[in-house]
Scaffold this motif. Structure first.
Motif, PDB file in Angstrom:
ATOM      1  N   ASP A 212       1.929  -1.613  -4.853  1.00  0.00           N
ATOM      2  CA  ASP A 212       1.720  -2.191  -3.529  1.00  0.00           C
ATOM      3  C   ASP A 212       3.071  -2.613  -2.954  1.00  0.00           C
ATOM      4  O   ASP A 212       3.726  -3.520  -3.482  1.00  0.00           O
ATOM      5  N   GLU A 213       3.480  -1.978  -1.863  1.00  0.00           N
ATOM      6  CA  GLU A 213       4.815  -2.222  -1.321  1.00  0.00           C
ATOM      7  C   GLU A 213       4.939  -3.559  -0.600  1.00  0.00           C
ATOM      8  O   GLU A 213       6.050  -3.959  -0.229  1.00  0.00           O
ATOM      9  N   THR A 214       3.828  -4.264  -0.411  1.00  0.00           N
ATOM     10  CA  THR A 214       3.935  -5.629   0.110  1.00  0.00           C
ATOM     11  C   THR A 214       4.374  -6.598  -0.990  1.00  0.00           C
ATOM     12  O   THR A 214       4.764  -7.723  -0.702  1.00  0.00           O
TER      13      THR A 214
ATOM     14  N   GLU B   7       4.145 -13.602  -2.264  1.00  0.00           N
ATOM     15  CA  GLU B   7       3.593 -12.709  -3.276  1.00  0.00           C
ATOM     16  C   GLU B   7       2.595 -13.435  -4.174  1.00  0.00           C
ATOM     17  O   GLU B   7       1.555 -12.867  -4.553  1.00  0.00           O
TER      18      GLU B   7
ATOM     19  N   ARG C  67       9.678 -15.347  -0.036  1.00  0.00           N
ATOM     20  CA  ARG C  67       9.063 -14.075  -0.424  1.00  0.00           C
ATOM     21  C   ARG C  67       8.235 -14.238  -1.696  1.00  0.00           C
ATOM     22  O   ARG C  67       7.117 -13.723  -1.786  1.00  0.00           O
TER      23      ARG C  67
ATOM     24  N   ASN D 121      13.159  -3.006  -2.687  1.00  0.00           N
ATOM     25  CA  ASN D 121      11.705  -3.140  -2.786  1.00  0.00           C
ATOM     26  C   ASN D 121      11.289  -2.308  -3.986  1.00  0.00           C
ATOM     27  O   ASN D 121      11.224  -1.087  -3.916  1.00  0.00           O
TER      28      ASN D 121
END
Length: 716
Positions: A594-596, A648, A644, A477
């Motif tokens: 932003d870790e998302t 995003e 993923r 991440n």
């Protein structure tokens, strides 16, 4: 599937053979823009591919997949077996129960059977796109129909702005050129202006006759300029005689579009708080043919320091011009450039508005302006700054600014995430150690779960006084890795760096820090090259392909791009985190990454947060590196990776909405589906008819067609 000759398999066998023959086929077709070859079946020669690319010997996974997802974009060659030709040539194989490629590999080679192969070499081949004449014909004709629409729309204008057009002639002014300029003024749709013609007392008879003819129009006045008075003093005489609230200084080389003053008046009425207005422009031949459009960004301070990109048609509020002392009479050129910079010192950049329409046609034969670095030096000195202003090394007539570094030199923490691939990391660190001139830095390596012995052994060789290793074994991440490392950084500034970077310019850190240390600067990005000297990063523009993209990607070294922007320092909405320098306090104030957003667009999101916090993000081309992009991670191919990536993209669109198609560093007349800055068909700025009748749907961002959707899918 197992097919036998017993039972039901006997009747199915011919169909199975037909399927194999059809699946092992090559088909090609032609569309107007590119040659397309579709290859089906098991015909990719993996052995040949590995032999041609020995660096892939340790590749884990299918080599055909590697070629389609990565090799094509890396310029690798591939070989494909022609199964149909193989069967047609060898009659004795027509009853074979296996496909042609399998037969050739198992038996054909040993039997010395002839075979045919297709060799595919990938390269960037730009399709022939519609040119500027096509764009003009569709969206900017300046014809009688547009004039009629705008005349009908005159009552709609919120403020009937009045303009004073300052037009100084000199003894070198060509009468024919001046006539075209005046003729364009007479044809303006919007009549709220006066034209003040500065006529030298020693002007020739033809020029005097032209001025006298122009003065028969009540809107034109002739102001006598004594012989020997310099151009700056002449402009001040005209400004003193001006009666209206807005002034602009034209030259005889400027041919205003018929709607120029209309759109300027419309902008002034819509933005009454602004003090300076400017517009797009192009070049015009004597025949009336237009070319070389300059589609400009909104106000861009760092770009303005390289040259006066605002152009000739810059409109200033007359009261502010008088308060600033008028035009500098000591100069011999660039009066408008100097005046704009002095006004910015008084009002700031927020008071400047860009009209994204082609409103001025500069005479094609006029030479390019060579800007005076002393004007920029004087501006920086007056604002209390310290900087070296020098001629630009790549673009003649432009300038480059290197701001002075803080004293003492601040500590910079360079943060490098990695996982194995020790050869990449060693190459990166060696280049930093050997080529970085800046003395005060530390390095943090984020070890994201390396397991190879060579990598762990290399870590033990690094000087712990210079390099710290932070172990983080969580799933990859990028945002989380960098956030954790920034918290551990001792430096006042942090530099995020990929492990596949190679330094080119030894003063890269001084260059980036010279911008990052300024109080109004946020993130600073560098110019990154692929190993083959094609451009990888010269800044990020939001809106490309729905979210963001790199402008001028794949530009060859030596080329400077549209408006030379690949080679000019400038403010941008975002820069890549492959090499990104920012003050640690700013990083933490906006909440970091932003870790998302684990992999994609986290740098874009971060930069937009920094921009929204009131800082300018800056790209400098004078800090250069090589970038072996995502070499240690590979391409996004699995269903989980695709899902993923889709999440995003969806998050970015939900978070920023329409802001993604209105980048102030870009122009609505340029395309959002081409990173080489070609024209938008249609533009995102409405034509006169669409503006008047509210036909917004005809001028929005065009939905991508089938070929574009397929290209986007393949690109991802």
């Amino acid at each position: 599937m197992m097919v036998t000759e017993s039972g039901a398999g006997r009747w199915f066998l011919p169909f199975w053979r037909l399927y194999l023959r059809l699946s092992d086929s090559l088909w090609s077709g032609l569309n107007p823009h590119r040659l397309v070859m579709t290859i089906r079946g098991r015909v990719f020669d993996e052995d040949w591919y590995v032999a041609e690319n020995p660096d892939l010997a340790d590749h884990e996974g299918d080599y055909a997949t590697h070629y389609y997802t990565a090799g094509i974009f890396e310029g690798r060659r591939a070989r494909f077996f022609d199964a149909r030709w193989y069967f047609q040539t060898h009659d004795d194989l027509r009853g074979s129960r296996i496909d042609g490629w399998t037969h050739y590999k198992k038996f054909g080679r040993a039997e010395k059977r002839v075979a045919r192969f297709f060799y595919v070499e990938s390269r960037i081949d730009r399709p022939q796109l519609p040119d500027y004449n096509d764009w003009i014909f569709r969206y900017d004709r300046n014809d009688a129909d547009e004039a009629t629409v705008l005349q009908t729309a005159l009552p709609r204008l919120k403020d009937k702005a009045a303009f004073s057009l300052l037009l100084p002639f000199d003894t070198q002014t060509v009468t024919e050129t001046a006539h075209r300029c005046l003729e364009a003024l007479a044809g303006q749709v919007y009549g709220g202006f006066e034209c003040l013609i500065g006529l030298p007392t020693d002007a020739g008879s033809e020029l005097r006759a032209l001025a006298a003819e122009a003065a028969t129009d009540a809107r034109c006045r002739v102001v006598d300029i004594p012989a020997g008075v310099g151009p700056g003093a002449a402009l001040n005489r005209l400004a003193a005689a001006a009666k209206n609230a807005w002034i602009t200084a034209l030259s005889a080389d400027d041919i205003l579009a018929p709607a120029a003053l209309f759109w300027l008046a419309e902008a002034i009425g819509t933005h009454p708080d602004k003090v300076i207005f400017y517009a797009d422009e192009d070049r015009m031949e004597v025949t009336g043919e237009r070319s070389a459009p300059t589609f400009k960004p909104d106000f861009n301070y760092e770009l303005l320091l390289t040259h006066n990109y605002l152009g000739d048609l810059t409109v200033w509020r007359a009261a502010d011009v008088a308060a600033a002392g008028g035009f500098d009479q000591t100069l011999t050129e660039d009066f408008g450039y100097d005046l704009t910079l002095r006004l910015i010192e008084r009002i700031g950049g927020d008071q400047i508005h860009h009209v994204a329409r082609v409103l001025n046609h500069v005479r094609a034969q006029r030479p390019e302006t060579l800007h005076n670095p002393a004007i920029v030096s004087g501006h920086i000195r007056r604002t209390g700054g310290r900087a070296e202003v020098m001629p630009h090394p790549e673009v003649s007539g432009y300038t480059r600014v290197r701001h002075a570094l803080p004293e003492p030199l601040p500590l910079v923490t360079i943060i490098i995430p990695t996982r194995d691939r020790v050869e990449l990391l060693k190459q990166c660190l060696d280049s930093v150690f050997e080529k970085t001139a800046y003395p005060n830095y530390e390095i943090i390596i984020i070890d994201n779960g390396s397991v190879e012995r060579a990598t762990l052994a290399y870590f033990r060789t690094l000087d712990p006084q210079r390099v710290r290793i932070l172990r983080d074994e969580r799933p990859f991440n990028f945002s989380a890795l960098n956030n954790g490392a920034v918290a551990e950084a001792r430096g006042e500034f942090v530099c995020l760096m990929n492990n596949d970077i190679g330094i080119i310019t030894p003063d890269w850190l001084e260059e980036m820090l010279s911008f990052a240390a300024r109080p109004d600067t946020g993130a600073v990005g560098a110019r990154l090259w692929y190993p083959d000297d094609r451009l990888q990063h010269a800044g990020v523009l939001v809106g490309f392909f729905g979210v963001a993209g790199h402008m001028h990607k794949m530009l060859a070294r030596g080329e400077t791009g549209y408006g030379h922007r690949a080679a000019l320092h400038q403010s941008l909405s975002a820069v890549t985190a492959a090499v990104l320098l920012v003050r640690k306090s700013i990083y933490e104030a906006v909440g970091g990454f932003d870790e998302t957003l684990a992999v994609a667009f986290n740098d874009v999101d971060f930069c937009l947060k920094v921009r929204d916090a009131g800082y300018r993000n800056i790209y400098t081309p004078h800090a250069e590196m090589y970038h072996y992009e995502s070499a240690s991670r590979g391409a996004e191919t699995t269903p989980a990776q695709k899902a993923r990536e889709f999440r995003e993209i969806t998050l970015m669109k939900a978070r920023y909405g329409e802001a993604l198609v209105a980048d102030p560093a870009f122009n609505p007349n340029l395309s959002l589906t081409s990173e080489d800055l070609t024209f938008a068909f249609p533009p995102r700025m409405p034509t006169a008819k669409a503006w008047f009748y509210g036909e917004e749907e005809t001028q929005g961002a065009r939905s991508p067609g089938l070929w574009q959707r397929l290209a986007n899918k393949f690109r991802s």
